[in-house]
Scaffold this active site. Sequence first.
Site, short mmCIF file in Angstrom:
data_model
loop_
_atom_site.label_atom_id
_atom_site.label_comp_id
_atom_site.label_asym_id
_atom_site.label_seq_id
_atom_site.Cartn_x
_atom_site.Cartn_y
_atom_site.Cartn_z
N ALA A 189 0.85 -1.20 0.00
CA ALA A 189 0.00 0.00 0.00
C ALA A 189 0.88 1.24 0.00
O ALA A 189 0.72 2.15 0.81
CB ALA A 189 -0.93 -0.01 1.21
N HIS A 451 -7.23 35.78 -4.28
CA HIS A 451 -8.48 35.26 -3.72
C HIS A 451 -9.54 35.16 -4.80
O HIS A 451 -9.66 36.09 -5.60
CB HIS A 451 -8.98 36.19 -2.61
CG HIS A 451 -10.30 35.76 -2.05
ND1 HIS A 451 -10.43 34.69 -1.18
CD2 HIS A 451 -11.56 36.22 -2.27
CE1 HIS A 451 -11.70 34.54 -0.87
NE2 HIS A 451 -12.42 35.45 -1.52
P1 NAD Z 1 6.73 2.11 -2.18
O1 NAD Z 1 8.02 1.97 -1.48
O2 NAD Z 1 6.08 3.43 -2.27
O3 NAD Z 1 5.65 1.14 -1.54
C1 NAD Z 1 5.85 -0.24 -1.40
C2 NAD Z 1 5.00 -0.72 -0.24
O4 NAD Z 1 5.04 -2.13 -0.23
C3 NAD Z 1 5.52 -0.24 1.11
O5 NAD Z 1 4.45 0.30 1.85
C4 NAD Z 1 6.08 -1.49 1.74
O6 NAD Z 1 5.97 -1.51 3.15
C5 NAD Z 1 5.21 -2.56 1.11
N1 NAD Z 1 5.81 -3.89 1.06
C6 NAD Z 1 7.10 -4.22 0.80
N2 NAD Z 1 7.23 -5.57 0.80
C7 NAD Z 1 6.02 -6.09 1.05
C8 NAD Z 1 5.52 -7.41 1.16
N3 NAD Z 1 6.30 -8.46 0.99
N4 NAD Z 1 4.20 -7.58 1.42
C9 NAD Z 1 3.38 -6.51 1.58
N5 NAD Z 1 3.80 -5.23 1.50
C10 NAD Z 1 5.10 -5.03 1.23
O7 NAD Z 1 7.01 1.49 -3.63
P2 NAD Z 1 6.05 1.41 -4.90
O8 NAD Z 1 4.68 1.83 -4.55
O9 NAD Z 1 6.29 0.06 -5.49
O10 NAD Z 1 6.70 2.49 -5.83
C11 NAD Z 1 8.06 2.34 -6.29
C12 NAD Z 1 8.73 3.65 -6.48
O11 NAD Z 1 8.13 4.39 -7.53
C13 NAD Z 1 8.68 4.50 -5.23
O12 NAD Z 1 9.98 4.83 -4.88
C14 NAD Z 1 7.94 5.72 -5.60
O13 NAD Z 1 8.56 6.88 -5.13
C15 NAD Z 1 7.93 5.73 -7.12
N6 NAD Z 1 6.60 6.19 -7.53
C16 NAD Z 1 6.31 7.50 -7.35
C17 NAD Z 1 5.05 7.97 -7.67
C18 NAD Z 1 4.74 9.40 -7.45
O14 NAD Z 1 5.66 10.18 -7.30
N7 NAD Z 1 3.48 9.80 -7.44
C19 NAD Z 1 4.08 7.10 -8.14
C20 NAD Z 1 4.41 5.76 -8.28
C21 NAD Z 1 5.68 5.33 -7.98
#
Ligand code: NAD
Length: 475
Positions: A189, A451
């Site tokens: 999540a 505003h």
């Molecule tokens: P993330 O690190 O945001 O989230 C991964 C989540 O998965 C974490 O909450 C983590 O605790 C959880 N997790 C890890 N292993 C797990 C497991 N085995 N079981 C259940 N949960 C687990 O990574 P993401 O969402 O994959 O995104 C990857 C990268 O892409 C991030 O670094 C993010 O910054 C970048 N990204 C940025 C944006 C944005 O800027 N809006 C959008 C999408 C992705």
Amino acid sequence: MSESFDVVVIGGGPAGYPAAIRAAQNGLKAACVDEWRNTDGSHAFGGTCLNAGCIPSKALLESTELLHRARHEFAVHGIKTDAVSVDLAAMQKRRATIVKTMTGGILALFKASGVVAVQGHGRLLAGNQVEVTADDGSKRLLAAKDVVLASGSTPVRLASVPHDGKSIVDSWNALEFDAVPKRLGIIGAGVIGLELGSVWRRLGSEVTMLEALDQFLPMADGAVAKEAQRHFKKLGLDIRLGAKVARANVTGGAVDLVYSSASGEQTLQVDKLVVAVGRRPFTEGLFAPETGLALDERGCIRVDEHCRTGVAHIWAVGDVVRGPMLAHKGKEEGLMVADLIAGRYGEVNYKVIPSVIYTAPEIAWVGQTEEQVKAGGRPYKVGSFPFAASGRARAMEASAGFAKIVAAADDDEILGVHVIGPMAGELIAEAVLAMEYAASTEDLQRTIHAHPTLSEAIHEAALAADKRAIDSINR
Ligand code: NAD
Ligand code: FAD
């Protein structure tokens, strides 16, 4: 025979292609090598961000947000519609067209600035030579005075959840679904989970998210995470915290998951499962061992604060090096390196990198959370302003959320700004600029905000930090 360049960039994503363009702007002869291939087999510059990340996800977030508003908010505006229906093929076609236009735009930018675009796999050899292997196996040797490695990242896979590209997929596959899954499971999540979960939930999927941590959005300010969790629940995202997935099997087109949580072993059946548990740096086949380059314990190419690898004239930028995996962070590193190579000044302010989650409400922040400031021990003050008190937000029917500023109690320095609410990603730009210029909350207080605009929320939050808010009750 090798072709000679001043700068060769390996990787044409948002870290690599700006580096090549800036190098050319600086009067250097530059080439950019990229191997990206889309699902239809076509080559495209732009990397993950343009082809499979930032841009396609934002296209679908925008379309599905409009759908959600048409279904749930138009009536309040006094707009009557017949039942709103979805043409997913048209929605996906729009996404693909945006991607194609944007990635094609990079080639036009290269042409205009004189960057040589090279499609194929680039491998750094000793002596600043880059060997490029084309699809047909033919090889080309580029010699460069400086080489910038910008090979990006790739999704983390879980051994116990075997990816098959059909039922168990990554974020790229999940952006290209051609039918709305009835039951969608998402492991993780985080940012991707929340953005993709929002897209498919608004299109009608029952979305269950399994998050290993007990805490929701630990990187965000605590008050923001709490508010976000409430809204995601209202949208219908079933976010299960503390859920540790043991295994997943595909049987008869469905995915059966077994996971454990505080209440013991659980099972879940979904039609599609997205694994979104983070990304890892991508360095496969990128450099020969004789180059002397080193990876850290997380697989990132080791660099200093100026993205120097320690090997003379070899630089690395973007997701493949330490720091947040964000397109704008990579872009700034790419520009810095291209300027340093040209003998100009270059710097990235790593303390002031904004983060945005493009959900509804949108979430954005820069600097430290209240929890981080508190842990640091520096006396601080907080100002908050709810969008419910913003005339513009009310007019937009988007009054959820708030803007919050954390500032030092002693010298009024802005330490962190956190926004959850309409256009948070746009609003945060003011805070980024303020922090870049080392502004105080008083500077924001004395800045005139038009505003009625959403930006008044930042103004009022700054006033609230000194209990001088006008449009909300000071607490
Ligand atoms: P993330 O690190 O945001 O989230 C991964 C989540 O998965 C974490 O909450 C983590 O605790 C959880 N997790 C890890 N292993 C797990 C497991 N085995 N079981 C259940 N949960 C687990 O990574 P993401 O969402 O994959 O995104 C990857 C990268 O892409 C991030 O670094 C993010 O910054 C970048 N990204 C940025 C944006 C944005 O800027 N809006 C959008 C999408 C992705
Ligand atoms: P990449 O974009 O990964 O580009 C690297 C390029 O190098 C690729 O084209 C790859 O094929 C090529 N390459 C690699 N090795 C070689 C080689 N040896 N030879 C030739 N070419 C090679 N970030 C944001 O800031 N905002 C967002 O809204 C956002 N949304 C996202 C949504 C999703 C679904 C995903 C997955 C990511 C998102 N991100 C977002 C993260 C963002 O996409 C990355 O931070 C960004 O793309 C990193 O840029 P990069 O140039 O370092 O790497």
